[in-house]
Design a protein around this motif. Structure first.
Motif, short mmCIF file in Angstrom:
data_model
loop_
_atom_site.label_atom_id
_atom_site.label_comp_id
_atom_site.label_asym_id
_atom_site.label_seq_id
_atom_site.Cartn_x
_atom_site.Cartn_y
_atom_site.Cartn_z
N ALA A 222 25.78 29.04 42.40
CA ALA A 222 26.95 28.63 41.61
C ALA A 222 26.89 29.23 40.21
O ALA A 222 27.90 29.68 39.67
CB ALA A 222 27.02 27.11 41.53
N ASP A 223 25.69 29.26 39.62
CA ASP A 223 25.53 29.86 38.30
C ASP A 223 25.94 31.33 38.30
O ASP A 223 26.46 31.85 37.30
CB ASP A 223 24.08 29.74 37.82
CG ASP A 223 23.75 28.34 37.32
OD1 ASP A 223 24.67 27.67 36.81
OD2 ASP A 223 22.59 27.92 37.45
N MET A 224 25.70 32.00 39.44
CA MET A 224 26.02 33.43 39.53
C MET A 224 27.49 33.67 39.86
O MET A 224 28.09 34.62 39.39
CB MET A 224 25.16 34.09 40.60
CG MET A 224 23.68 34.14 40.29
SD MET A 224 23.28 35.05 38.79
CE MET A 224 24.08 36.62 39.10
N GLU A 225 28.08 32.81 40.68
CA GLU A 225 29.40 33.11 41.25
C GLU A 225 30.57 32.37 40.60
O GLU A 225 31.70 32.83 40.68
CB GLU A 225 29.40 32.78 42.75
CG GLU A 225 28.56 33.71 43.59
CD GLU A 225 28.77 33.47 45.08
OE1 GLU A 225 29.57 32.58 45.45
OE2 GLU A 225 28.11 34.15 45.88
N VAL A 226 30.31 31.23 40.00
CA VAL A 226 31.42 30.37 39.57
C VAL A 226 31.64 30.46 38.07
O VAL A 226 30.71 30.35 37.29
CB VAL A 226 31.15 28.90 39.98
CG1 VAL A 226 32.33 28.02 39.61
CG2 VAL A 226 30.88 28.82 41.46
N SER A 227 32.89 30.65 37.69
CA SER A 227 33.26 30.72 36.28
C SER A 227 33.47 29.32 35.72
O SER A 227 34.36 28.58 36.17
CB SER A 227 34.54 31.54 36.13
OG SER A 227 35.09 31.37 34.85
N LYS A 228 32.66 28.94 34.74
CA LYS A 228 32.83 27.63 34.10
C LYS A 228 34.12 27.58 33.30
O LYS A 228 34.75 26.53 33.17
CB LYS A 228 31.62 27.34 33.20
CG LYS A 228 30.35 27.09 34.01
CD LYS A 228 29.14 26.84 33.14
CE LYS A 228 27.91 26.57 34.01
NZ LYS A 228 26.68 26.40 33.22
N ALA A 229 34.53 28.73 32.77
CA ALA A 229 35.81 28.79 32.06
C ALA A 229 36.96 28.49 33.02
O ALA A 229 37.94 27.82 32.67
CB ALA A 229 35.99 30.17 31.42
N LYS A 230 36.84 28.98 34.25
CA LYS A 230 37.86 28.74 35.27
C LYS A 230 37.92 27.25 35.62
O LYS A 230 38.99 26.68 35.80
CB LYS A 230 37.52 29.55 36.51
CG LYS A 230 38.69 29.79 37.44
CD LYS A 230 39.59 30.87 36.88
CE LYS A 230 40.72 31.17 37.86
NZ LYS A 230 41.66 32.16 37.30
N ILE A 231 36.75 26.63 35.71
CA ILE A 231 36.69 25.20 36.01
C ILE A 231 37.35 24.40 34.90
O ILE A 231 38.10 23.46 35.14
CB ILE A 231 35.22 24.76 36.21
CG1 ILE A 231 34.78 25.12 37.63
CG2 ILE A 231 35.05 23.27 35.96
CD1 ILE A 231 33.42 24.63 38.00
N LEU A 232 37.09 24.79 33.66
CA LEU A 232 37.66 24.07 32.52
C LEU A 232 39.19 24.21 32.50
O LEU A 232 39.91 23.26 32.20
CB LEU A 232 37.06 24.60 31.21
CG LEU A 232 37.29 23.74 29.97
CD1 LEU A 232 36.80 22.31 30.19
CD2 LEU A 232 36.62 24.35 28.76
#
Length: 268
Positions: A222-232
């Protein structure tokens, strides 16, 4: 006499079993303690092989990764060496370098070592890195949608969430952990087993709890693939607020992600 004989037979049986186990131990230990050959060892190994042999082994490793990636299961170096590389282990660094280059140039994928201690690899799409759109946000895959909800909750709660909070949240979304879902099947198994094996989630026992309790963290994939900005952005739209309303999460989402990413295998 009969009882002593039975005891003697049991003793000899257990002894022969221990001896049998000791015979296979070195192979297991050898596999677990595999270390990368030196540059000179690799060079000597290559001199004994034809280019066609090296290309063939590289193709086998590429296929192995592609098959495992279909289920998003990380590949352990131990398994790779034991089941695919085999007698070519003395040129392992060269094979991995070629495999990495093949994925980069032919498939548009990046081979990443997400766990440098246990040497575990995954493939990520170069066009969907952590700075860009997340493949998990796609609505065409309900199971990944479920994962996205869980990762969002963990992120918004500061990086760790107790298991009961996850289940209560899913119940509000009419996803019952104890029931079979038409899209996800056994929801609890998907979350605590499948997503954990895929390294999207970490399922960690909380010390000194009785009965035993668990909590969830983001996993290495998840750290590699998922954008935290996108989640926000997703959460902001959901609550009709500005993303900067969550100042701590906003700072974390827009900090440099490359500093926390695992190095690629080609850099090792």
């Amino acid at each position: 006499m009969t009882q002593r004989k039975r005891l003697s037979n049991a003793h000899s049986s257990s002894q022969s079993k221990r001896q049998s186990n000791s015979l296979v131990a070195p192979e297991e230990d050898d596999d677990l303690t595999f270390t990368q050959p030196s540059t000179s060892q690799v060079q000597k190994g290559l001199e004994k092989l034809t280019p066609a042999q090296v290309d063939q082994k590289t193709s086998e490793v590429v296929q192995y990764f592609l098959v495992r990636d279909q289920k998003k299961i990380p590949v352990r170096r131990t398994d790779l060496v034991k089941h695919v590389v085999k007698e070519y282990r003395n040129i392992y660094p060269e094979i991995i370098k070629r495999v990495s280059r093949t994925f980069d140039q032919v498939f548009g994928l990046k081979l990443v070592e997400i766990d440098t201690k246990n040497h575990m690899y995954i493939l990520i799409n170069k066009l969907e890195t952590a700075e860009e759109a997340s493949p998990i946000s796609s609505p065409t895959n309900p199971k990944m949608g479920l994962l996205f909800v869980i990762l969002s909750l963990i992120f918004m709660k500061g990086g760790v969430v107790r298991e009961n909070v996850i289940w209560n949240t899913l119940k509000k979304l009419r996803v019952e952990p104890g029931e079979k879902h038409e899209e996800f099947g056994d929801v609890k198994k998907v979350v605590t087993d499948e997503f954990v094996r895929q390294r999207y989630l970490e399922y960690v026992r909380i010390p000194h709890t009785e009965p035993v309790e668990y909590e969830f963290h983001w996993g290495q994939r998840a750290d590699m693939e998922v954008s935290k900005a996108k989640i926000l952005e997703f959460m902001a739209q959901l609550h009709e607020q500005d993303p900067q309303s969550w100042s701590q999460q906003y700072r974390e989402a827009h900090s440099c992600p490359s500093s926390t990413q695992a190095s690629t295998s080609s850099q090792r």
